[in-house]
Scaffold this motif. Structure first.
Motif, PDB file in Angstrom:
ATOM      1  N   ALA A 182     -78.611   2.005  96.929  1.00 45.04           N
ATOM      2  CA  ALA A 182     -79.459   2.683  95.947  1.00 45.04           C
ATOM      3  C   ALA A 182     -80.897   2.226  96.110  1.00 45.04           C
ATOM      4  O   ALA A 182     -81.163   1.067  96.454  1.00 45.04           O
ATOM      5  N   LEU A 183     -81.820   3.125  95.833  1.00 43.67           N
ATOM      6  CA  LEU A 183     -83.247   2.823  95.888  1.00 43.67           C
ATOM      7  C   LEU A 183     -83.645   2.148  94.581  1.00 43.67           C
ATOM      8  O   LEU A 183     -83.444   2.708  93.502  1.00 43.67           O
ATOM      9  N   LEU A 184     -84.203   0.948  94.686  1.00 43.89           N
ATOM     10  CA  LEU A 184     -84.617   0.201  93.495  1.00 43.89           C
ATOM     11  C   LEU A 184     -86.089   0.392  93.169  1.00 43.89           C
ATOM     12  O   LEU A 184     -86.511   0.103  92.049  1.00 43.89           O
ATOM     13  N   SER A 185     -86.875   0.849  94.133  1.00 36.90           N
ATOM     14  CA  SER A 185     -88.299   1.080  93.898  1.00 36.90           C
ATOM     15  C   SER A 185     -88.490   2.394  93.142  1.00 36.90           C
ATOM     16  O   SER A 185     -87.829   3.394  93.425  1.00 36.90           O
ATOM     17  N   THR A 186     -89.406   2.389  92.176  1.00 37.30           N
ATOM     18  CA  THR A 186     -89.761   3.579  91.411  1.00 37.30           C
ATOM     19  C   THR A 186     -91.271   3.760  91.483  1.00 37.30           C
ATOM     20  O   THR A 186     -91.991   2.850  91.903  1.00 37.30           O
ATOM     21  N   PRO A 187     -91.794   4.907  91.073  1.00 36.20           N
ATOM     22  CA  PRO A 187     -93.249   5.093  91.092  1.00 36.20           C
ATOM     23  C   PRO A 187     -94.008   4.090  90.242  1.00 36.20           C
ATOM     24  O   PRO A 187     -95.201   3.863  90.457  1.00 36.20           O
ATOM     25  N   SER A 191     -86.606  -1.127  89.563  1.00 42.25           N
ATOM     26  CA  SER A 191     -85.542  -0.869  88.603  1.00 42.25           C
ATOM     27  C   SER A 191     -84.238  -1.376  89.185  1.00 42.25           C
ATOM     28  O   SER A 191     -84.063  -1.432  90.401  1.00 42.25           O
ATOM     29  N   ARG A 192     -83.292  -1.719  88.320  1.00 42.27           N
ATOM     30  CA  ARG A 192     -81.986  -2.189  88.795  1.00 42.27           C
ATOM     31  C   ARG A 192     -81.067  -1.042  89.202  1.00 42.27           C
ATOM     32  O   ARG A 192     -80.002  -1.270  89.748  1.00 42.27           O
ATOM     33  N   GLY A 193     -81.464   0.167  88.932  1.00 42.72           N
ATOM     34  CA  GLY A 193     -80.680   1.320  89.348  1.00 42.72           C
ATOM     35  C   GLY A 193     -81.596   2.474  89.667  1.00 42.72           C
ATOM     36  O   GLY A 193     -82.553   2.731  88.930  1.00 42.72           O
ATOM     37  N   GLY A 194     -81.347   3.182  90.760  1.00 43.98           N
ATOM     38  CA  GLY A 194     -82.205   4.285  91.140  1.00 43.98           C
ATOM     39  C   GLY A 194     -81.466   5.301  91.960  1.00 43.98           C
ATOM     40  O   GLY A 194     -80.241   5.447  91.861  1.00 43.98           O
ATOM     41  N   LEU A 195     -82.196   6.008  92.793  1.00 47.75           N
ATOM     42  CA  LEU A 195     -81.640   7.098  93.586  1.00 47.75           C
ATOM     43  C   LEU A 195     -80.574   6.593  94.551  1.00 47.75           C
ATOM     44  O   LEU A 195     -80.812   5.687  95.348  1.00 47.75           O
ATOM     45  N   PRO A 308     -81.950  15.097  88.232  1.00 51.04           N
ATOM     46  CA  PRO A 308     -83.160  15.621  88.865  1.00 51.04           C
ATOM     47  C   PRO A 308     -84.333  14.640  88.817  1.00 51.04           C
ATOM     48  O   PRO A 308     -85.074  14.516  89.794  1.00 51.04           O
ATOM     49  N   ASP A 309     -84.504  13.954  87.699  1.00 51.32           N
ATOM     50  CA  ASP A 309     -85.618  13.002  87.587  1.00 51.32           C
ATOM     51  C   ASP A 309     -85.457  11.834  88.559  1.00 51.32           C
ATOM     52  O   ASP A 309     -86.436  11.381  89.169  1.00 51.32           O
ATOM     53  N   GLU A 310     -84.217  11.332  88.720  1.00 53.00           N
ATOM     54  CA  GLU A 310     -83.986  10.252  89.685  1.00 53.00           C
ATOM     55  C   GLU A 310     -84.305  10.703  91.098  1.00 53.00           C
ATOM     56  O   GLU A 310     -84.908   9.957  91.878  1.00 53.00           O
ATOM     57  N   LEU A 311     -83.909  11.921  91.429  1.00 50.51           N
ATOM     58  CA  LEU A 311     -84.187  12.443  92.762  1.00 50.51           C
ATOM     59  C   LEU A 311     -85.692  12.597  92.976  1.00 50.51           C
ATOM     60  O   LEU A 311     -86.222  12.214  94.023  1.00 50.51           O
TER      61      LEU A 311
END
Length: 355
Positions: A182-187, A191-195, A308-311
């Motif tokens: 999972a991708l942990l980087s966000t804009p 985060s501990r959970g992502g895409l 959709p927001d996670e993507l």
């Protein structure tokens, strides 16, 4: 279980056939995160044969062996490990392969085996109630708990101090296309959970797009007008399946105002491209950036629960950042295999620590 002084019963020797199979599933879990259900069927049959065989031997040995050496530990294993596996799968704590592996473990290893190797008899330790499948499970949990500690030590040694250092590490953006997790980087940070990266690959294959192409022109691909008229099969996102790049720049790129586009984007596709007719990119309102809603509406299933927001957030990160944090997740069949080996050689780590 040892009967009549034997170093190993025939059922216990038969069960050793499962060890290399569990080793193979652990390696495959790391590489692909996919295990065919067909793997577990012969192991379950093997376990059923060994269980009936061992029960018959215990019955022949007398009532004490039948009750305390076989029936009690087998009942605890099947009555405890099986429901745990099912509940963890039901609530999303385990994948389907993880749950099936534990079901097979409960069937294959109901009682403690005994093997003589030279002057050594293994396992080296035992438990008050010798339910071997429960020992394998607790060993696997302890091994799984050690993984975050190992990750943190690795990151700290490299000077990578971050809130998510216990669950992941940074990689170059292009590595995400061939990595599970999972991708942990966000804009806005970490985060501990992502895409889910499998969902990312599904999206790219659905669009017929590579991540490199997306990074080269993110403004273009944010516009759902660039979605293909006939999307490609998204596959299941496995790394082993290569990306299909058909349709990104071909004449059949979506321009027909299909149901997956909103009316504004669909109309924009069909307009002339003359400067006096077309609306500038800066002025156009995009209701579905990256076509995230269109993708999730079009595919079967939920793309591993991706929203959709996670993507969209994941695509924004991958379109701009050179290094991103990812979490590989826990390929649980690795702790299961390691827990099995530890159980066969040493015994129960948890009981040894508590007693």
């Amino acid at each position: 279980m040892t009967l009549a002084g034997a170093s190993a019963t025939a059922p216990d020797l038969l069960r050793l056939v499962a060890v290399p199979v569990f080793a193979w599933t652990a390696v495959r879990d790391v590489k692909t995160r996919r295990i065919s259900s067909a793997v577990w069927i012969p192991l379950a049959l093997l376990g059923a044969v060994a269980l009936v065989w061992e029960g018959w031997l215990a019955r022949q040995a007398g009532s004490l062996a039948w009750t305390y050496d076989f029936l009690l530990p087998a009942a605890i294993g099947l009555g405890f490990v099986v429901p745990i596996a099912y509940l963890f799968w039901w609530f999303g704590g385990f994948g389907g392969a993880d749950a099936k592996a534990l079901l097979v473990v409960a069937l294959l290893f109901p009682t403690f085996p005994r093997y003589t190797v030279g002057s050594w008899t293994v396992p080296l330790t035992s438990t008050p109630i010798e339910t071997f499948s429960f020992t394998i499970l607790t060993n696997a949990v302890l091994v799984g708990l050690a993984i975050p500690i190992a990750l943190a030590i690795r990151n700290a040694a490299a000077g990578r101090i971050a809130p998510v250092m216990f669950v992941g590490w940074p990689v170059r953006w292009d590595r995400t296309a061939e990595t599970h997790g999972a991708l942990l980087s966000t804009p806005t940070g970490l985060s501990r959970g992502g895409l889910d990266l499998d969902a990312l690959r599904m999206y790219l294959r659905w669009r017929g797009l590579t991540l490199a192409a997306l990074r080269a022109d993110p403004d273009r691909y944010r516009d759902p007008a660039t979605l293909p008229a006939e999307p490609n099969p998204p596959t299941d996102g496995a790394v082993a399946v290569g990306p299909n790049v058909r349709g990104v720049d071909e004449p059949d790129a979506r321009s027909d105002g299909g149901a997956d586009l909103d009316s504004t984007a669909a109309a924009a596709v069909g307009r002339d491209t003359d400067a006096d007719v077309a609306t500038s990119e800066a002025d156009r309102t995009i209701d579905d950036p990256w076509g995230a809603d269109a993708f999730l509406d079009d595919i079967d299933g939920t793309a591993y629960g991706t929203t959709p927001d996670e993507l969209r957030e994941g695509l924004e990160v991958l379109a701009a950042q050179e290094m991103v944090w990812i979490s590989p997740g826990t390929p649980f069949l690795v702790p299961v295999f390691v827990g099995l080996v530890i159980a066969l050689v040493y015994g129960d780590l948890l009981v040894s620590a508590l007693l």
